[in-house]
Design a protein around this motif. Structure first.
Motif: not given
Length: 167
Positions: A35-45, A49-53, A107-111
């Motif tokens: 579990l990571c909190f590195h997914k970039v939200s372009r909506r709110d900056g 969360c991301d489930a990083l393999y 899963v996050a594609s923008d981290i």
């Protein structure tokens, strides 16, 4: 359809505010992911969360399998930004009784490791983890995640109001 929620949608109140018919099926774990909190939200900056393999058998992301309708999935695809920061993938998760189930998740594609979640976002994740009885050690890891203040006070209020309703 079976959806594996591991971030803010862990919280039943949060997910059902988005997809009212979503029903929790079981708590499950996703091996070889962290579990990571590195997914970039372009909506709110902020960071989401991301489930990083990782490929490491010692890593696990805990989550909840929700039963979601086809229409509910379309709603989530839009809200989660499928194709714009999140991709979907099918995985096999492990249930407490040692059975397995194929589910889909985002899963996050923008981290970017420099992003941090807002406090209200982390509150959603913690609320869901506690609601579904996750182990205290896992909750401690989430609690230790550094947050940033959301300067949009109205958004903060909207996001936390679902926990004030007494549902």
């Amino acid at each position: 359809m079976f959806y594996f929620a591991y971030g803010s949608n862990l919280s039943r109140a949060r997910l059902q505010a988005r997809v009212p018919e979503a029903e929790p099926v079981a708590v499950a774990s996703l091996p070889e992911h962290r579990l990571c909190f590195h997914k970039v939200s372009r909506r709110d900056g902020s960071g989401k969360c991301d489930a990083l393999y990782t490929g490491d058998r010692g890593d696990r992301v805990l989550g909840v399998i929700y039963d979601v309708s086809d229409e509910g999935k379309r709603v989530l695809d839009r809200i989660e930004g499928l194709g714009h920061g999140y991709d979907e993938k099918q995985v096999v998760v492990e249930l407490g009784d040692a059975s397995r189930r194929r589910v889909w998740l985002y899963v996050a594609s923008d981290i970017d490791a420099g992003y941090r979640p807002y406090g209200w976002y982390k509150q959603h994740v913690l609320a869901g983890a506690r609601e579904h009885g996750f182990p205290s050690a896992y909750i401690d890891v989430i609690e230790a995640v550094e947050t940033v203040e959301d300067l949009d006070v109205d958004r903060h209020y909207r996001e936390t109001a679902i926990y004030q309703r007494g549902d």
